[in-house]
Design an enzyme around this catalytic site. Structure first.
Site, short mmCIF file in Angstrom:
data_model
loop_
_atom_site.label_atom_id
_atom_site.label_comp_id
_atom_site.label_asym_id
_atom_site.label_seq_id
_atom_site.Cartn_x
_atom_site.Cartn_y
_atom_site.Cartn_z
N ASP A 289 -26.98 -16.52 95.70
CA ASP A 289 -25.74 -16.71 96.47
C ASP A 289 -25.51 -15.54 97.43
OD1 ASP A 289 -23.38 -17.87 97.27
OD2 ASP A 289 -22.57 -18.10 95.25
N ASP B 201 -19.47 -25.81 99.06
CA ASP B 201 -18.61 -25.67 97.87
C ASP B 201 -17.69 -26.88 97.73
OD1 ASP B 201 -19.60 -23.38 96.85
OD2 ASP B 201 -18.06 -22.05 97.66
C1 GLA Z 1 -19.94 -19.41 95.73
C2 GLA Z 1 -20.85 -20.59 95.45
C3 GLA Z 1 -20.29 -21.37 94.30
C4 GLA Z 1 -20.18 -20.49 93.09
C5 GLA Z 1 -19.32 -19.29 93.41
C6 GLA Z 1 -19.33 -18.29 92.28
O1 GLA Z 1 -18.73 -19.81 96.25
O2 GLA Z 1 -20.99 -21.38 96.57
O3 GLA Z 1 -21.10 -22.48 94.03
O4 GLA Z 1 -21.45 -20.09 92.68
O5 GLA Z 1 -19.78 -18.62 94.57
O6 GLA Z 1 -18.59 -17.18 92.57
#
Ligand code: GLA
Length: 757
Positions: A494, A564
């Protein structure tokens, strides 16, 4: 008259697939299956663009008439004639400060005080296979499927030479481009703009299609008419960004999914970029694509070279569908280096929307056990397993287990997950550092920030200075040990904030403009090391959802979390937008809870699954909160998905509805051999006394009969059940089309799998 600056054009020696050099008229022709790209050495050694379009082997030099155009300057040597101007002739790679007022491909100044470049032809060479770039992701050849043309241009005043690199992937209908700059002069040169490619389209009326958005709403397609002046699609956020994707299409006004000429341009780069489009005084259109200019400069000392990121070009005269298919195939076969590209991916469950930061070993082990009963194959422990990470404001950088949550370590948890019958995957965010972390307390200077200024904070975190070797080495050691010491079979990588405060104490003042690109080089090297050391680990890219969804990342990661936003109706647009450039086999897509956590919308669980099945497929919810019916449904979804995996991963995608269709969205995947096809249709706007839902299937064999292998309705069906024909010819399905039974209620959908008899 053609005046050659140099006569080093090598006569054609060996039979070639795709590049022709004609020494007599100085024409270079690149041929792909369905397109021709042509340039020629023009007067005074200027490299002029002749043509890019449908395949045709003529010399297109005749198209561009030299003429006196008021207020457009002429090169000194031709000033008497006034008939030739760089300002009006199509250029292959535009210079600056030398008579072309349109978008430059290069901006630079030399320490001698000179600015701009006047690039003239020096030599050209054909090479077998694909050129390579140092430290940057780029397409690769498979044996003999590519050929390279290198055209060298030179600016005499500064001694800067550019190798224009072209690789022709004949079968894929793709040409890749990049540029290598060399300083052969005696003075230091500062590059301020170094585009990967310039493309002049001197005739025609064009629309620009681009994919803009925001966090949780990425890659929304927008189509605008190219108007006089300059339009810029760009990111200066340190990553390719949620806001603009480094992929655009230029198409005829009349182009649609099935007809019309269109040009796709995709940067294989994950950092700051810009794609500029200019329509000039003569209605000629130029695009220039490459690294973002705003925070970029690069010091090129005598003897040094600099390589730009790569641009993929593809042309289709059969509309967007064909263009997208070219990119899909190319990304799978010549960009994605992961051994997972053609492998079936495990159906996963991700802990994020199931538990967020609120978990311990028992909860995750329970999640694994519950998921196992549904047929899930891999559990991903998302954020929150390290340091004291109970909220998102701390601990990034402290990549050691939180023993309060996981008293038996990662090892203990993984054992329980494996015993439950699931593989184990882990979330990491290597590029970041929280101010509240042991790492920051020990190495405050590791965060990117401007001395004497308070740094900007994003999600309470800062970005590590990956321009520095000791930091990337520390990251490599940290994560390779973590992966070596634990049985981790999947990694979600990420990256949750944009870059600001660009400065690195490791670079001298005159090199500070290199920070963001050097960051990307450091990142690519780190990812390259880890992915090649752990080839069996399935990596998924992510950046606050789909904030770094690009071909650069896809060179290493076989899949990327799309967004997300897991609401299937929002996802229709996000995934549809993404599909213009990227294959659905790379879309991270999950079924989440209803009402949806991001939008609050309720949708049938089947519709959520149907949309996620146009992706890598998985779940992001707590099974213990599901009803018995939903659980039964999920068991059937997973089974169904297994039957569709090959089709989804390697099938050919057709979008059956235009993005403007607000009533319903439909897409279809067809097996390469056309023996089976899956149609997915989601109703987004129910109507009273509804009009028929009609689609035409595409890509089938018109001569063959197809029968319905299965059909699934999700959500409500209309009370009045309509009968579907059991068998139809491919011709009937494609030409007459297909009327879908009436659907009713909130966001119902239908999936139909047909097979050849
Ligand atoms: C980002 C990712 C999510 C999740 C969060 C965790 O927003 O896109 O899928 O993993 O971080 O903090």
């Amino acid at each position: 008259m053609i005046l050659y600056r140099s006569t080093e054009i090598r006569p054609w020696e060996e039979p070639v697939l795709s590049i022709e050099m004609n020494q007599k008229n100085g024409v270079f022709t690149l041929l792909t299956k369905n397109s021709t790209y042509q340039m020629r050495v023009g007067p005074l050694g200027y490299l002029l663009h002749n043509y890019y379009g449908r395949r045709c082997e003529d010399d297109f030099g005749y198209l561009h008439l030299e003429r006196d155009c008021g207020a457009s300057p002429n090169p000194y040597e031709l000033a008497d004639g006034r008939s030739f101007s760089l300002d009006t002739m199509p250029q292959e790679y535009s210079g600056s400060n030398c008579g072309d007022y349109r978008l430059p491909s290069v901006l630079l100044h030399s320490e001698s005080g000179i600015s701009g470049v006047d690039l003239r032809f020096v030599k050209a060479e054909i090479q077998d296979g694909k050129y390579s770039l140092n430290g940057l992701p780029s397409a690769f050849d498979r044996g003999s499927d590519a050929q390279t043309l290198v055209v060298t241009l030179r600016d005499e005043a500064t001694g800067v030479e550019t190798d224009l690199l072209y690789a022709v992937f004949e079968q894929q209908d793709v040409i890749t481009r990049a540029v290598r700059f060399r300083n052969t002069g005696k003075k230091i040169v500062h590059l301020e703009k170094a585009a990967s490619a310039c493309l002049d389209l001197p005739f025609g009326n064009w629309d620009l299609i681009h994919f803009h958005g925001r966090h949780a709403m990425e890659r929304q397609m927008e189509r605008i008419s190219v108007s006089n002046g300059i339009q810029v699609i760009s990111s200066e956020r340190g990553s390719s960004s949620h806001q603009h994707n480094p992929f655009v299409i230029l198409c005829e006004h009349t182009a649609n999914e099935d007809v019309g000429e269109c040009y796709g341009q995709m940067l294989c780069y994950s950092g700051n970029f810009q794609i500029e489009t200019e329509k000039d005084q003569t209605d000629s259109v130029r695009t220039v694509a490459g690294i973002g200019q705003r925070y970029f400069s690069w010091q090129l000392c005598p003897g040094e070279f600099f390589e730009t990121p790569e641009l993929f070009l593809s042309f289709s005269c059969e509309g967007f569908t064909k263009l997208s298919q070219n990119f899909h195939r190319f990304i799978r076969s010549n960009v994605s280096r992961s051994p997972w590209t053609y492998r079936r991916r495990p159906v996963l469950i991700n802990s994020w929307e199931a538990a967020y930061f609120d978990f311990d070993e028992d909860r995750i082990a329970q999640l694994a056990e519950d998921a196992k009963t549904l047929g899930v194959e891999l559990l991903v422990l998302d954020d929150g397993w390290f340091g004291e990470r109970n909220t998102d404001n701390c601990s990034l950088g402290d990549w050691f287990i939180d023993r309060k949550k996981l008293p038996n370590g990662l090892d203990g948890l993984i054992r329980r997950v494996n015993e439950a019958g699931l593989k184990f995957g882990l979330w990491i965010e290597p590029e970041m550092i929280s101010e509240d972390s042991v790492l920051f307390r020990e190495h405050p200077d590791w965060a990117i920030r401007v001395p004497g200024r308070k740094p900007t904070i994003g999600r309470c975190q800062m970005v590590l200075d990956l321009t520095r070797k000791e930091i990337t080495e520390w990251l490599y050691q940290t994560f390779s040990s973590l992966m070596r010491e634990n049985h981790i079979e999947y990694v979600k990588w990420d990256m949750n904030r944009c870059m600001t405060d660009l400065y690195s104490p490791a670079l001298p003042p005159e090199r500070q403009g290199e920070v963001s690109h050097r960051f990307m080089m450091g990142l690519y090297e780190l990812i390259e090391r880890l992915t090649s050391e752990f080839p069996d680990v399935l990596f998924e890219g992510c950046a606050g959802g789909g904030g770094r969804f690009d071909a650069g990342m896809l060179a290493y990661f076989p899949q990327i979390w799309c967004s997300d936003n897991t609401d299937p109706i929002a996802r229709l647009k996000i995934q549809q937008g993404s599909s213009f450039g990227y294959p659905i086999s790379v879309f991270g897509a999950h079924v989440s809870a209803s009402p949806n956590h991001q939008t609050g919308r309720s949708t049938p669980i089947g519709t959520r699954a149907a949309v996620a099945m146009a992706g890598t497929f998985g779940y992001e919810l707590d099974p213990s909160k599901l009803s018995h019916e939903d659980k039964e449904d999920i068991i059937r979804q997973v089974e169904r998905f297994h039957g569709l995996e090959d089709l989804n991963r390697e099938g050919i995608l057709y979008r059956l509805t235009e993005p403007e269709n607000i009533r319903f969205t439909a897409w279809q995947t067809v097996a390469e051999d056309r023996k089976s096809s899956l149609l997915t249709l989601v109703l987004t706007e129910p109507e009273g006394n509804p009009r028929p839902l009609h689609v035409r299937w595409k890509g089938l064999d018109p001569e063959q009969n197809y029968h319905v292998a299965w059909i699934q309705y999700y959500g409500c069906r209309y009370w009045d059940e309509e009968k579907l024909p059991e068998r139809l010819s491919g011709a009937a399905l494609m030409y007459g089309g297909f009327t879908v039974p009436r659907l009713y209620g909130d966001y119902p959908s239908i999936q139909i799998l047909i097979e050849q008899e």
